[in-house]
Design a protein around this motif. Structure first.
Motif, PDB file in Angstrom:
ATOM      1  N   PRO A  75     -15.301  10.684 -33.182  1.00 31.63           N
ATOM      2  CA  PRO A  75     -14.836  12.075 -33.285  1.00 31.63           C
ATOM      3  C   PRO A  75     -15.485  12.829 -34.446  1.00 31.63           C
ATOM      4  O   PRO A  75     -15.748  14.028 -34.344  1.00 31.63           O
ATOM      5  N   TYR A  76     -15.743  12.130 -35.543  1.00 32.06           N
ATOM      6  CA  TYR A  76     -16.387  12.735 -36.703  1.00 32.06           C
ATOM      7  C   TYR A  76     -17.864  12.996 -36.434  1.00 32.06           C
ATOM      8  O   TYR A  76     -18.363  14.114 -36.611  1.00 32.06           O
ATOM      9  N   THR A  77     -18.591  11.967 -35.961  1.00 31.66           N
ATOM     10  CA  THR A  77     -20.028  12.111 -35.765  1.00 31.66           C
ATOM     11  C   THR A  77     -20.346  13.085 -34.634  1.00 31.66           C
ATOM     12  O   THR A  77     -21.334  13.831 -34.702  1.00 31.66           O
ATOM     13  N   TYR A  78     -19.527  13.099 -33.589  1.00 30.84           N
ATOM     14  CA  TYR A  78     -19.759  14.006 -32.465  1.00 30.84           C
ATOM     15  C   TYR A  78     -19.621  15.456 -32.917  1.00 30.84           C
ATOM     16  O   TYR A  78     -20.404  16.326 -32.525  1.00 30.84           O
ATOM     17  N   SER A  79     -18.636  15.710 -33.766  1.00 28.59           N
ATOM     18  CA  SER A  79     -18.449  17.061 -34.287  1.00 28.59           C
ATOM     19  C   SER A  79     -19.577  17.443 -35.241  1.00 28.59           C
ATOM     20  O   SER A  79     -20.015  18.602 -35.269  1.00 28.59           O
ATOM     21  N   LEU A  80     -20.054  16.485 -36.035  1.00 31.74           N
ATOM     22  CA  LEU A  80     -21.203  16.767 -36.904  1.00 31.74           C
ATOM     23  C   LEU A  80     -22.437  17.098 -36.076  1.00 31.74           C
ATOM     24  O   LEU A  80     -23.217  18.001 -36.422  1.00 31.74           O
ATOM     25  N   ALA A  81     -22.640  16.374 -34.980  1.00 35.18           N
ATOM     26  CA  ALA A  81     -23.786  16.645 -34.119  1.00 35.18           C
ATOM     27  C   ALA A  81     -23.696  18.046 -33.518  1.00 35.18           C
ATOM     28  O   ALA A  81     -24.708  18.750 -33.402  1.00 35.18           O
ATOM     29  N   ALA A  82     -22.491  18.457 -33.135  1.00 35.18           N
ATOM     30  CA  ALA A  82     -22.308  19.805 -32.600  1.00 35.18           C
ATOM     31  C   ALA A  82     -22.599  20.857 -33.664  1.00 35.18           C
ATOM     32  O   ALA A  82     -23.189  21.908 -33.381  1.00 35.18           O
ATOM     33  N   ASP A  83     -22.210  20.563 -34.897  1.00 32.14           N
ATOM     34  CA  ASP A  83     -22.481  21.495 -35.994  1.00 32.14           C
ATOM     35  C   ASP A  83     -23.990  21.662 -36.201  1.00 32.14           C
ATOM     36  O   ASP A  83     -24.462  22.761 -36.517  1.00 32.14           O
ATOM     37  N   ILE A  84     -24.739  20.590 -36.007  1.00 32.49           N
ATOM     38  CA  ILE A  84     -26.195  20.679 -36.089  1.00 32.49           C
ATOM     39  C   ILE A  84     -26.729  21.591 -34.982  1.00 32.49           C
ATOM     40  O   ILE A  84     -27.557  22.477 -35.209  1.00 32.49           O
ATOM     41  N   THR A  85     -26.237  21.382 -33.757  1.00 33.71           N
ATOM     42  CA  THR A  85     -26.719  22.131 -32.601  1.00 33.71           C
ATOM     43  C   THR A  85     -26.404  23.615 -32.702  1.00 33.71           C
ATOM     44  O   THR A  85     -27.267  24.467 -32.456  1.00 33.71           O
ATOM     45  N   PHE A  86     -25.171  23.927 -33.072  1.00 36.20           N
ATOM     46  CA  PHE A  86     -24.729  25.319 -33.015  1.00 36.20           C
ATOM     47  C   PHE A  86     -24.884  26.086 -34.326  1.00 36.20           C
ATOM     48  O   PHE A  86     -25.002  27.304 -34.323  1.00 36.20           O
TER      49      PHE A  86
END
Length: 287
Positions: A75-86
């Motif tokens: 849940p933490y890493t997936y949200s960090l990845a989204a923050d990179i994308t968006f």
């Protein structure tokens, strides 16, 4: 083969049979647990966990601990990845990104941040075995870690706290590397064991709140597979900790993706906890 097989000239001629190699492999896997991509990589020797010993082997158990921790962090890493994308965010960060006012971190080369909430200090020297399985006698199972000033720091594994602006000696047994969390952090994790990524979708979560300052964390969600997210089938909600009120507020969900209701176990380092069912509507948890 001598002209191209460069890896045959390495330090560990017996490969996985060498206990020195096993220790090195475990330490590198621990390091990779906190990188954007966790990959079991190597050449010319087996890397399956069961090749590092039976279930009683500390190497085997340490490898499993790495894999389980990586899955729990989804849940933490997936949200960090989204923050990179968006938002153009950064998952692997030098300490100077977040603590530029602390001169001690400006040239720090052996610690890094995973997102803004995890300080990671990899182990880069052997503590148990040299090559050819030679035991190392009398070595400390610890390493020094500098904790930036301006924050109070929590040991990720024990919740013991330390003032920032100092170098401490942190335990570093074979089954873990030092990891610390700054005060004013929120970290979402899977609450129970996950064996593959898709299993985390809809699973119960543990929301760890580290008090000491106000904190926010934006949770990103989608189906976890496919390309529907590229067409807007995704959503997010914000976790916000109010230090003065000792409350955690979950905002209303924003976006097209609507997952099933989630059980969230909110946990503080002092052991206090509450469980709420999040349906997408705003809710506040009071401690």
């Amino acid at each position: 083969l001598k002209g191209w097989a460069w890896f045959y000239d390495g330090d560990y001629e017996k490969g996985v049979e060498d206990l020195g190699y096993r220790e090195l492999y475990v330490r590198m896997l621990q390091y990779a647990t906190f990188l954007p991509v966790m990959r079991s990589h190597g050449t010319d020797t087996p890397r399956e966990p069961w090749r590092f010993g039976d279930e009683s082997s500390p190497f085997y158990q340490s490898i499993l601990d790495c894999i389980r921790l990586r899955y729990s962090l989804l849940p933490y890493t997936y949200s960090l990845a989204a923050d990179i994308t968006f938002n153009g965010g950064t998952m692997t960060r030098p300490l100077a990104f977040d603590y530029a006012n602390d001169p001690a971190v400006l040239d720090m080369k052996d610690e890094f941040m995973m997102g803004k909430n995890l300080l990671v200090a990899p182990v880069t020297t052997p503590m148990y075995y040299e090559k050819n399985s030679q035991p190392l006698e009398g070595t400390q199972k610890s390493r020094t870690v500098y904790l930036p000033k301006g924050k109070r720091w929590y040991d990720f594994y024990t919740n013991k706290t330390f003032d920032g602006g100092q170098t401490i000696t942190a335990d570093a047994p074979l089954n873990r590397i030092p990891v610390f969390v700054p005060s004013g952090s929120i970290i979402p994790l899977c609450a129970s064991a996950v064996e593959y990524a898709a299993q985390s979708v809809g699973a119960d979560w543990e929301i760890r709140v580290y008090p000491g300052a106000n904190a926010t964390f934006t949770v990103y969600q989608d189906a976890g597979d496919g390309y529907a997210c590229e067409k807007g089938d995704c959503s997010e909600f914000q976790l916000a900790w109010n230090e003065q009120k000792q409350t955690l507020t979950l905002s209303a969900r924003q976006g097209k993706y609507v997952p099933k209701p989630m059980n969230l176990h909110v946990v503080l380092p002092n052991g206090k906890s509450q469980t709420v069912t999040y349906t997408g509507k705003k809710v506040t948890v009071k401690f």
